[in-house]
Design a protein around this motif. Sequence first.
Motif, PDB file in Angstrom:
ATOM      1  N   GLY A 178       0.804  -1.230   0.072  1.00 50.40           N
ATOM      2  CA  GLY A 178       0.078   0.176  -0.073  1.00 50.40           C
ATOM      3  C   GLY A 178       0.695   1.196  -0.063  1.00 50.40           C
ATOM      4  N   LYS A 179       0.386   2.182  -0.649  1.00 54.43           N
ATOM      5  CA  LYS A 179       0.978   3.601  -0.567  1.00 54.43           C
ATOM      6  C   LYS A 179       0.791   4.381   0.489  1.00 54.43           C
ATOM      7  N   GLY A 180      -0.617   4.311   1.273  1.00 54.62           N
ATOM      8  CA  GLY A 180      -0.711   5.009   2.371  1.00 54.62           C
ATOM      9  C   GLY A 180      -1.707   4.301   2.970  1.00 54.62           C
ATOM     10  N   LEU A 181      -2.061   4.635   4.255  1.00 57.65           N
ATOM     11  CA  LEU A 181      -3.093   4.117   5.115  1.00 57.65           C
ATOM     12  C   LEU A 181      -4.027   4.952   5.480  1.00 57.65           C
ATOM     13  N   VAL A 182      -5.290   4.397   5.733  1.00 59.68           N
ATOM     14  CA  VAL A 182      -6.487   5.482   6.074  1.00 59.68           C
ATOM     15  C   VAL A 182      -6.910   4.537   7.393  1.00 59.68           C
ATOM     16  N   TYR A 183      -6.880   5.288   8.739  1.00 60.98           N
ATOM     17  CA  TYR A 183      -7.580   4.571   9.954  1.00 60.98           C
ATOM     18  C   TYR A 183      -8.767   5.125  10.008  1.00 60.98           C
ATOM     19  N   VAL A 184      -9.806   4.413  10.542  1.00 57.37           N
ATOM     20  CA  VAL A 184     -10.963   5.336  10.889  1.00 57.37           C
ATOM     21  C   VAL A 184     -11.521   4.363  12.299  1.00 57.37           C
ATOM     22  N   ALA A 185     -11.480   5.443  13.268  1.00 60.91           N
ATOM     23  CA  ALA A 185     -11.651   5.133  14.549  1.00 60.91           C
ATOM     24  C   ALA A 185     -11.103   3.751  14.912  1.00 60.91           C
ATOM     25  N   ALA A 186      -9.709   3.683  14.776  1.00 64.65           N
ATOM     26  CA  ALA A 186      -8.998   2.568  14.720  1.00 64.65           C
ATOM     27  C   ALA A 186      -7.851   2.557  15.957  1.00 64.65           C
ATOM     28  N   LEU A 187      -7.593   1.124  16.226  1.00 65.87           N
ATOM     29  CA  LEU A 187      -6.255   1.161  17.040  1.00 65.87           C
ATOM     30  C   LEU A 187      -5.153   1.042  16.072  1.00 65.87           C
ATOM     31  N   ALA A 188      -4.090   1.654  16.597  1.00 67.47           N
ATOM     32  CA  ALA A 188      -2.646   1.564  15.841  1.00 67.47           C
ATOM     33  C   ALA A 188      -1.677   1.375  16.505  1.00 67.47           C
ATOM     34  N   PRO A 189      -1.249  -0.025  17.143  1.00 66.75           N
ATOM     35  CA  PRO A 189      -0.228  -0.146  17.787  1.00 66.75           C
ATOM     36  C   PRO A 189       1.040   0.087  17.388  1.00 66.75           C
ATOM     37  N   ASP A 190       2.008   0.380  18.230  1.00 62.50           N
ATOM     38  CA  ASP A 190       3.391   0.793  17.745  1.00 62.50           C
ATOM     39  C   ASP A 190       4.170  -0.797  17.853  1.00 62.50           C
ATOM     40  N   GLU A 191       5.467  -0.785  17.439  1.00 68.33           N
ATOM     41  CA  GLU A 191       6.255  -2.237  17.369  1.00 68.33           C
ATOM     42  C   GLU A 191       6.160  -2.290  19.008  1.00 68.33           C
TER      43      GLU A 191
END
Length: 156
Positions: A9-22
């Motif tokens: 993917g070239k970019g990411l779209v998050y919608v009311a989402a969880l986004a954990p880090d490493e």
Amino acid sequence: MHGGCDGEGKGLVYVAALAPDEGETVVSNYGRGEPHPLAPQLAPDAHGWIWLPRAAFANALSPDADPQEQRVLHASQRPISPACITVPVRRPLWRDRPSWYLVAEDDRMIARDNQRFMAQRMKATIRSIAAGHTPGVTAAAAVVSLILEAVEHRAA
């Protein structure tokens, strides 16, 4: 736009989402901050799966959806395996891709401040909307608008 696991993917779209880090888990991200009083307690059933109870759809997941939409969301939910939300993630794609994040200001599942924290940490382009946790159902135009913004940005 979402790169998924393939990394193309070239970019990411998050919608009311969880986004954990490493090194973080989905559970640790979900539990950051004070939960909304109507947020359901997530726990496995006797078979080891996590399901949202029917009341969670009206009270927390999609309180801004109409009753018919809530019934469809409940009937079509897929269970969560505790294993998939308790394993630390590897380097997330948002570290290497431009990201956009739609904050659901009225979310009772993932607190607004938690969403903002994750979006800022990933240096995402942030938009917000007065909606619950399911803007794809209750505010689809805002979700489409953000996706188009990301597509247009990547095409430029």
